[in-house]
Design a protein around this motif. Structure first.
Motif: not given
Length: 78
Positions: A64-76
């Motif tokens: 993954x090459x973007x720096x945008x936050x994700x809901x999956x990252x927040x959950x993890x």
């Protein structure tokens, strides 16, 4: 020393480096009363920023090459 993140893939001084993008996410947390002043590491890490604020992380998403936050990252992380 170059600290370019994904931008290193376009660095003209090192065009032949075999770089693979990897995204990672961290959270800034407000944890009243925690009082920890050391970096704590186990399965993840927690670093004090002062004033009951902490950084917690991190995820690892190879390719993954973007720096945008994700809901999956927040959950993890959270």
């Amino acid at each position: 020393v170059f600290c370019q993140g994904i931008g290193a893939a376009g660095n003209p001084w090192f065009p032949n480096l075999p770089l693979t993008p990897n995204a990672g996410e961290v959270l800034t947390l407000h944890v009243p009363g925690l009082g920890e002043d050391r970096v704590v590491t186990r399965a993840a890490w927690l670093a004090p920023l002062g004033g009951e604020l902490f950084l917690a992380g991190a995820t690892y998403d190879p390719g993954r090459a973007d720096a945008a936050p994700t809901a999956a990252g927040r959950a993890e992380v959270g």
